[in-house]
Design a protein around this motif. Sequence first.
Motif, PDB file in Angstrom:
ATOM      1  N   PHE A  26       0.808  -1.212   0.000  1.00  0.00           N
ATOM      2  CA  PHE A  26       0.000   0.000   0.000  1.00  0.00           C
ATOM      3  C   PHE A  26       0.844   1.265   0.000  1.00  0.00           C
ATOM      4  O   PHE A  26       0.443   2.269  -0.557  1.00  0.00           O
ATOM      5  N   SER A  27       1.998   1.204   0.620  1.00  0.00           N
ATOM      6  CA  SER A  27       2.840   2.399   0.666  1.00  0.00           C
ATOM      7  C   SER A  27       3.689   2.554  -0.593  1.00  0.00           C
ATOM      8  O   SER A  27       4.432   3.504  -0.713  1.00  0.00           O
ATOM      9  N   THR A  28       3.579   1.629  -1.534  1.00  0.00           N
ATOM     10  CA  THR A  28       4.383   1.684  -2.747  1.00  0.00           C
ATOM     11  C   THR A  28       3.545   1.901  -4.002  1.00  0.00           C
ATOM     12  O   THR A  28       3.946   2.647  -4.893  1.00  0.00           O
ATOM     13  N   ILE A  29       2.397   1.276  -4.092  1.00  0.00           N
ATOM     14  CA  ILE A  29       1.618   1.299  -5.336  1.00  0.00           C
ATOM     15  C   ILE A  29       1.177   2.708  -5.713  1.00  0.00           C
ATOM     16  O   ILE A  29       1.392   3.148  -6.844  1.00  0.00           O
ATOM     17  N   LEU A  30       0.573   3.426  -4.807  1.00  0.00           N
ATOM     18  CA  LEU A  30       0.067   4.761  -5.150  1.00  0.00           C
ATOM     19  C   LEU A  30       1.177   5.754  -5.487  1.00  0.00           C
ATOM     20  O   LEU A  30       1.115   6.421  -6.524  1.00  0.00           O
ATOM     21  N   PRO A  31       2.241   5.889  -4.683  1.00  0.00           N
ATOM     22  CA  PRO A  31       3.297   6.838  -5.064  1.00  0.00           C
ATOM     23  C   PRO A  31       3.998   6.468  -6.370  1.00  0.00           C
ATOM     24  O   PRO A  31       4.258   7.334  -7.200  1.00  0.00           O
ATOM     25  N   SER A  32       4.285   5.182  -6.567  1.00  0.00           N
ATOM     26  CA  SER A  32       4.974   4.803  -7.801  1.00  0.00           C
ATOM     27  C   SER A  32       4.072   4.981  -9.011  1.00  0.00           C
ATOM     28  O   SER A  32       4.530   5.378 -10.083  1.00  0.00           O
ATOM     29  N   SER A  33       2.786   4.722  -8.865  1.00  0.00           N
ATOM     30  CA  SER A  33       1.850   4.941  -9.972  1.00  0.00           C
ATOM     31  C   SER A  33       1.731   6.421 -10.294  1.00  0.00           C
ATOM     32  O   SER A  33       1.631   6.805 -11.461  1.00  0.00           O
ATOM     33  N   THR A  34       1.753   7.257  -9.276  1.00  0.00           N
ATOM     34  CA  THR A  34       1.677   8.702  -9.493  1.00  0.00           C
ATOM     35  C   THR A  34       2.920   9.204 -10.233  1.00  0.00           C
ATOM     36  O   THR A  34       2.805   9.974 -11.192  1.00  0.00           O
ATOM     37  N   VAL A  35       4.089   8.771  -9.805  1.00  0.00           N
ATOM     38  CA  VAL A  35       5.330   9.164 -10.485  1.00  0.00           C
ATOM     39  C   VAL A  35       5.318   8.669 -11.929  1.00  0.00           C
ATOM     40  O   VAL A  35       5.673   9.401 -12.857  1.00  0.00           O
ATOM     41  N   TYR A  36       4.891   7.440 -12.141  1.00  0.00           N
ATOM     42  CA  TYR A  36       4.826   6.855 -13.479  1.00  0.00           C
ATOM     43  C   TYR A  36       3.887   7.650 -14.379  1.00  0.00           C
ATOM     44  O   TYR A  36       4.217   7.976 -15.515  1.00  0.00           O
ATOM     45  N   PHE A  37       2.710   7.992 -13.856  1.00  0.00           N
ATOM     46  CA  PHE A  37       1.734   8.744 -14.641  1.00  0.00           C
ATOM     47  C   PHE A  37       2.259  10.130 -14.988  1.00  0.00           C
ATOM     48  O   PHE A  37       2.152  10.578 -16.136  1.00  0.00           O
ATOM     49  N   LEU A  38       2.844  10.816 -14.017  1.00  0.00           N
ATOM     50  CA  LEU A  38       3.356  12.168 -14.270  1.00  0.00           C
ATOM     51  C   LEU A  38       4.520  12.157 -15.259  1.00  0.00           C
ATOM     52  O   LEU A  38       4.608  13.039 -16.124  1.00  0.00           O
ATOM     53  N   ALA A  39       5.390  11.172 -15.156  1.00  0.00           N
ATOM     54  CA  ALA A  39       6.509  11.084 -16.099  1.00  0.00           C
ATOM     55  C   ALA A  39       6.016  10.847 -17.520  1.00  0.00           C
ATOM     56  O   ALA A  39       6.523  11.454 -18.473  1.00  0.00           O
ATOM     57  N   ASN A  40       5.021   9.992 -17.667  1.00  0.00           N
ATOM     58  CA  ASN A  40       4.456   9.764 -19.003  1.00  0.00           C
ATOM     59  C   ASN A  40       3.734  10.993 -19.517  1.00  0.00           C
ATOM     60  O   ASN A  40       3.813  11.324 -20.700  1.00  0.00           O
ATOM     61  N   LYS A  41       3.021  11.670 -18.651  1.00  0.00           N
ATOM     62  CA  LYS A  41       2.269  12.864 -19.051  1.00  0.00           C
ATOM     63  C   LYS A  41       3.211  13.976 -19.494  1.00  0.00           C
ATOM     64  O   LYS A  41       2.950  14.678 -20.465  1.00  0.00           O
ATOM     65  N   ILE A  42       4.319  14.142 -18.791  1.00  0.00           N
ATOM     66  CA  ILE A  42       5.272  15.200 -19.118  1.00  0.00           C
ATOM     67  C   ILE A  42       6.076  14.859 -20.362  1.00  0.00           C
ATOM     68  O   ILE A  42       6.297  15.702 -21.232  1.00  0.00           O
ATOM     69  N   SER A  43       6.506  13.594 -20.482  1.00  0.00           N
ATOM     70  CA  SER A  43       7.411  13.241 -21.576  1.00  0.00           C
ATOM     71  C   SER A  43       6.704  12.917 -22.886  1.00  0.00           C
ATOM     72  O   SER A  43       7.323  12.984 -23.943  1.00  0.00           O
ATOM     73  N   ALA A  44       5.437  12.594 -22.858  1.00  0.00           N
ATOM     74  CA  ALA A  44       4.740  12.185 -24.084  1.00  0.00           C
ATOM     75  C   ALA A  44       4.727  13.280 -25.156  1.00  0.00           C
ATOM     76  O   ALA A  44       5.078  13.011 -26.309  1.00  0.00           O
ATOM     77  N   PRO A  45       4.329  14.518 -24.854  1.00  0.00           N
ATOM     78  CA  PRO A  45       4.338  15.546 -25.913  1.00  0.00           C
ATOM     79  C   PRO A  45       5.734  15.822 -26.458  1.00  0.00           C
ATOM     80  O   PRO A  45       5.918  16.000 -27.655  1.00  0.00           O
TER      81      PRO A  45
END
Length: 143
Positions: free
Chosen positions: A113-132
């Motif tokens: 529980f202490s890993t899934i949400l933070p790592s998913s958030t970092v993953y989502f933000l990195a994809n959102k920033i780097s995709a364009p």
Amino acid sequence: MDKINVEMEQITRAESVEMDDQKLVYDSSVDHKGRVPLRSSTGVWKASLFIIVIEFSERLSFFGIATSLIIHLTKVTHQDLKTAAKSVNYWTGVTTLMPLLGGFLVDAYLGRFSTILPSSTVYFLANKISAPCNFQHEMACFS
């Protein structure tokens, strides 16, 4: 008479404890505060939908990168085709094996529980920033 009342109270307490036991989950599951959760508040599709969405976006990212990685390595970094193919194979191997290491670390030390949400958030933000940026850069490579 007191004995009867005491026995009735003991029976009532035992039934109440038994009913409480039936309401709790006993498969080594705990909530985010470390308590044994209630059966009524766990399972179903609450967490499953989150995991399905994360896995779907991860697969899209992986195959999106994999399809244009050789082109990126040959056109942008000016590697020859043999070196670029070798680099892509190494990248594929590492991305395939890293979940084993990550799963061990999470299960042994960090906790689900202490890993899934933070790592998913970092993953989502990195994809959102780097995709364009990646899209514009790759389009420049094709022209």
